[in-house]
Write a protein that holds these residues in place. Structure first.
Motif, short mmCIF file in Angstrom:
data_model
loop_
_atom_site.label_atom_id
_atom_site.label_comp_id
_atom_site.label_asym_id
_atom_site.label_seq_id
_atom_site.Cartn_x
_atom_site.Cartn_y
_atom_site.Cartn_z
N THR A 304 0.84 -1.20 0.00
CA THR A 304 0.00 0.00 0.00
C THR A 304 0.87 1.25 0.00
OG1 THR A 304 -1.85 -1.09 1.12
CG2 THR A 304 -1.75 1.31 1.27
N LYS A 305 1.95 1.21 0.76
CA LYS A 305 2.87 2.36 0.80
C LYS A 305 3.55 2.56 -0.55
CE LYS A 305 3.62 1.91 5.79
NZ LYS A 305 2.75 0.77 6.08
N ASN A 306 3.90 1.45 -1.22
CA ASN A 306 4.46 1.55 -2.57
C ASN A 306 3.46 2.22 -3.52
OD1 ASN A 306 6.74 0.16 -1.75
ND2 ASN A 306 6.17 -1.77 -2.71
N ALA A 307 2.21 1.76 -3.44
CA ALA A 307 1.17 2.28 -4.33
C ALA A 307 0.95 3.77 -4.09
CB ALA A 307 -0.13 1.51 -4.12
N MET A 308 0.86 4.16 -2.84
CA MET A 308 0.57 5.56 -2.53
C MET A 308 1.71 6.49 -2.93
SD MET A 308 -2.43 5.09 -1.72
CE MET A 308 -2.79 6.84 -1.59
N ALA A 309 2.94 5.95 -2.94
CA ALA A 309 4.08 6.75 -3.40
C ALA A 309 3.89 7.14 -4.87
CB ALA A 309 5.38 5.98 -3.22
N LEU A 310 3.23 6.28 -5.66
CA LEU A 310 2.94 6.60 -7.06
C LEU A 310 1.69 7.47 -7.19
CD1 LEU A 310 5.00 4.23 -7.50
CD2 LEU A 310 3.68 3.70 -9.56
N VAL A 311 0.68 7.14 -6.42
CA VAL A 311 -0.58 7.89 -6.49
C VAL A 311 -0.33 9.37 -6.19
CG1 VAL A 311 -2.84 8.22 -5.40
CG2 VAL A 311 -2.03 5.91 -5.96
N GLU A 312 0.53 9.65 -5.22
CA GLU A 312 0.84 11.03 -4.84
C GLU A 312 1.48 11.82 -5.99
OE1 GLU A 312 3.29 10.52 -1.42
OE2 GLU A 312 1.61 9.83 -0.16
N LYS A 313 2.09 11.09 -6.94
CA LYS A 313 2.72 11.75 -8.09
C LYS A 313 1.85 11.65 -9.35
CE LYS A 313 7.58 11.17 -6.70
NZ LYS A 313 7.41 10.78 -5.31
N ALA A 315 0.92 8.98 -10.76
CA ALA A 315 1.53 7.97 -11.62
C ALA A 315 0.82 6.61 -11.55
CB ALA A 315 3.00 7.78 -11.22
N ALA A 316 -0.26 6.51 -10.80
CA ALA A 316 -1.00 5.25 -10.70
C ALA A 316 -2.36 5.53 -10.07
CB ALA A 316 -0.24 4.22 -9.86
N ILE A 317 -3.28 4.58 -10.27
CA ILE A 317 -4.59 4.59 -9.60
C ILE A 317 -4.57 3.49 -8.55
CG2 ILE A 317 -7.05 4.14 -9.91
CD1 ILE A 317 -6.71 5.30 -12.78
N HIS A 318 -5.11 3.76 -7.39
CA HIS A 318 -5.11 2.80 -6.28
C HIS A 318 -6.54 2.34 -5.98
CE1 HIS A 318 -5.57 2.22 -1.77
NE2 HIS A 318 -4.83 1.19 -2.15
N PRO A 339 -8.48 8.52 -23.04
CA PRO A 339 -7.11 8.78 -23.54
C PRO A 339 -6.36 9.79 -22.70
CG PRO A 339 -8.70 8.80 -25.34
CD PRO A 339 -9.50 8.75 -24.08
N GLU A 340 -7.07 10.78 -22.17
CA GLU A 340 -6.41 11.80 -21.35
C GLU A 340 -5.85 11.19 -20.06
OE1 GLU A 340 -9.57 11.97 -22.35
OE2 GLU A 340 -9.51 13.49 -23.96
N THR A 341 -6.65 10.34 -19.41
CA THR A 341 -6.19 9.69 -18.17
C THR A 341 -5.01 8.78 -18.43
OG1 THR A 341 -8.45 9.76 -17.28
CG2 THR A 341 -6.90 8.27 -16.20
N ILE A 342 -5.11 7.97 -19.49
CA ILE A 342 -4.01 7.06 -19.84
C ILE A 342 -2.73 7.84 -20.12
CG2 ILE A 342 -3.14 5.44 -21.59
CD1 ILE A 342 -5.11 4.10 -19.74
N ALA A 343 -2.84 8.91 -20.89
CA ALA A 343 -1.66 9.71 -21.25
C ALA A 343 -1.02 10.33 -20.00
CB ALA A 343 -2.04 10.80 -22.24
N SER A 344 -1.85 10.83 -19.09
CA SER A 344 -1.33 11.44 -17.87
C SER A 344 -0.62 10.41 -17.00
CB SER A 344 -2.48 12.08 -17.08
OG SER A 344 -2.01 12.61 -15.86
N LEU A 345 -1.23 9.24 -16.82
CA LEU A 345 -0.61 8.18 -16.02
C LEU A 345 0.71 7.73 -16.64
CD1 LEU A 345 -3.78 6.00 -15.23
CD2 LEU A 345 -2.42 7.28 -13.56
N GLU A 346 0.73 7.58 -17.96
CA GLU A 346 1.96 7.14 -18.64
C GLU A 346 3.09 8.15 -18.47
OE1 GLU A 346 0.02 4.47 -22.28
OE2 GLU A 346 0.63 6.54 -22.65
N GLN A 347 2.76 9.42 -18.66
CA GLN A 347 3.79 10.46 -18.55
C GLN A 347 4.35 10.54 -17.13
OE1 GLN A 347 1.83 14.01 -19.91
NE2 GLN A 347 1.54 13.20 -21.98
N ASN A 348 3.47 10.44 -16.15
CA ASN A 348 3.92 10.58 -14.76
C ASN A 348 4.69 9.37 -14.26
OD1 ASN A 348 2.82 13.16 -14.45
ND2 ASN A 348 0.83 12.38 -13.83
N VAL A 349 4.29 8.17 -14.67
CA VAL A 349 4.99 6.99 -14.18
C VAL A 349 6.35 6.84 -14.88
CG1 VAL A 349 4.11 5.22 -15.80
CG2 VAL A 349 4.63 4.59 -13.44
N GLU A 350 6.42 7.29 -16.14
CA GLU A 350 7.68 7.16 -16.88
C GLU A 350 8.79 8.02 -16.26
OE1 GLU A 350 9.08 6.69 -21.51
OE2 GLU A 350 7.38 8.00 -21.06
#
Length: 385
Positions: A304-313, A315-318, A339-350
């Motif tokens: 959960t802590k790993n996931a939230m580290a991405l959600v805060e940026k 970079a992921a949905i929890h 497409p907007e959500t996918i693009a935002s998640l991809e850019q942030n996680v990359e």
């Protein structure tokens, strides 16, 4: 005189520990082809097969984890820890490494503890955003701690920390930006969106139940193709349950294990996954939009802590494990159709991806080995005098 590098890598238990360990070993070998590398794992765990399959020697320890549900059974665990420490000491003495690397998992505790007690420098590869008890204890005598997240000074001495990221499988690095080829390799339709659903190599009951409970939602979204890895433990049951009623939807591919994860990830527009550190590093490297469903059955709830580290940026949905049955499939369909959500998640996680993690860690390992060799050479010269 040419140096002979001798390195122990210890840990395992899950693919999330084994794949990084093998990546580090491969990176060491690429820098020093003659390096002798010995793995130390836990008997009856998957590393005892996966490591030899990758071409490396491994020794097993009878170590086991603590039983949090039945404390009485931990009497045997304490004995196994003691026995494993004695065996680890014998392995270290015979192999004579210059460095011992711990990647997490049952075996890394006794191995690194005994190495440090024998004045062998140790390096910890901490994969998670929240350090476990064992690594916090081992860090006191470790020479170097390679981490994948910022702000790890909460757990470790700041002067020992190096931000490297988590090593990932080289096959994934080679698969970046190859969606068309991956779609073809998986036998999928290039015109349709693709959602990959995985619960780790062993599968996840809650994720599987979420799919079964929402079979009709999957059938209704024929513009999306779903790849569902059930895990070998659940495969026959889930295949049978998915076929009940109206039968398995045509847009749902069911498999017990995805043998070529590089192709599966390359084909996916959205991934549904547990929040293991290794998996997250792979998603970051590939820039994959992901919905994380952290496992509640891990120590200190670190997923959960790993996931939230991405959600805060962003970079992921929890989605919480307890809510997966009600929310997961609907959220996945909604996300992949935006497409907007996918693009935002991809850019942030990359932005979080670190493709050279294994090479950086390998360099740190060899630097520690060089320092140890130099120290031992000086000591021997002084003893001769």
């Amino acid at each position: 005189m040419k140096k002979e590098y001798r390195i122990i890598i210890s840990g395992g238990g899950t693919g999330g520990h084994i794949f990084p360990a093998l990546s580090i070993a491969d990176a060491i070998r690429s820098k020093q082809p003659d390096a002798k590398i010995l793995f130390v794992g836990a008997n009856n765990r998957m590393e005892m097969q996966r490591v030899p399959d990758a071409g490396y020697e491994i020794k097993g320890l009878p170590i086991a984890g603590f039983n949090r549900k039945n404390l009485f059974k931990n009497i045997k665990v304490l004995w196994l820890i003691f026995k494993s420490q004695r065996m680890a000491k014998k392995i270290i003495k015979e192999f004579a490494p210059q460095v011992a690397v711990g990647v997490g998992g049952y075996a890394s505790g006794p191995t690194l503890k005994m190495a440090a007690s024998m004045n062998i420098p140790t390096l910890i590869q901490e994969q998670n955003s929240y350090a476990g008890v064992t690594n916090k204890i081992l860090s006191k005598k470790a020479k170097m701690i390679c981490v994948a997240y910022d702000n790890m000074e909460r757990f470790f001495p700041h002067e020992k920390i190096k931000l490297t990221g988590n090593p990932v499988r080289k096959s994934l690095i080679d698969m970046r930006s190859y969606r068309k080829e991956a779609i073809k390799a998986m036998g999928l339709d290039e015109e349709k969106k693709c959602i990959l659903i995985v619960g780790g190599s062993l599968g996840a009951r809650s994720i599987n139940e979420a799919i079964i409970a929402n079979i009709e939602t999957i059938r209704a979204n024929s513009n999306i193709q779903f790849i569902w890895q059930t895990g070998k433990l659940y495969f026959e049951e889930m295949k049978q349950r998915a076929a009940e009623g109206k039968g398995k939807p045509d847009n749902l591919v069911i498999t017990d294990f995805v043998s070529n994860m590089a192709d599966a990830l390359g084909a996916a527009d959205l991934v549904v996954s547990r929040a293991g550190a290794g998996s997250i590093s792979e998603f970051a490297l590939l820039g994959k939009a992901v919905i994380l469903v952290p496992s509640p059955n891990v120590s200190e709830d670190h997923q959960t802590k790993n996931a939230m580290a991405l959600v805060e940026k962003g970079a992921a949905i929890h989605i919480a494990d307890a809510k997966a049955k009600e929310e997961l499939v609907a959220k996945a369909v909604e996300t992949v159709n935006s497409p907007e959500t996918i693009a935002s998640l991809e850019q942030n996680v990359e932005k979080l991806g670190r493709p050279n993690a294994a090479e950086i860690i390998a360099s740190e390992v060899l630097m520690l080995a060089d320092a140890y060799i130099e120290k031992e050479t000086r000591r021997k010269k002084e003893n001769i005098k």
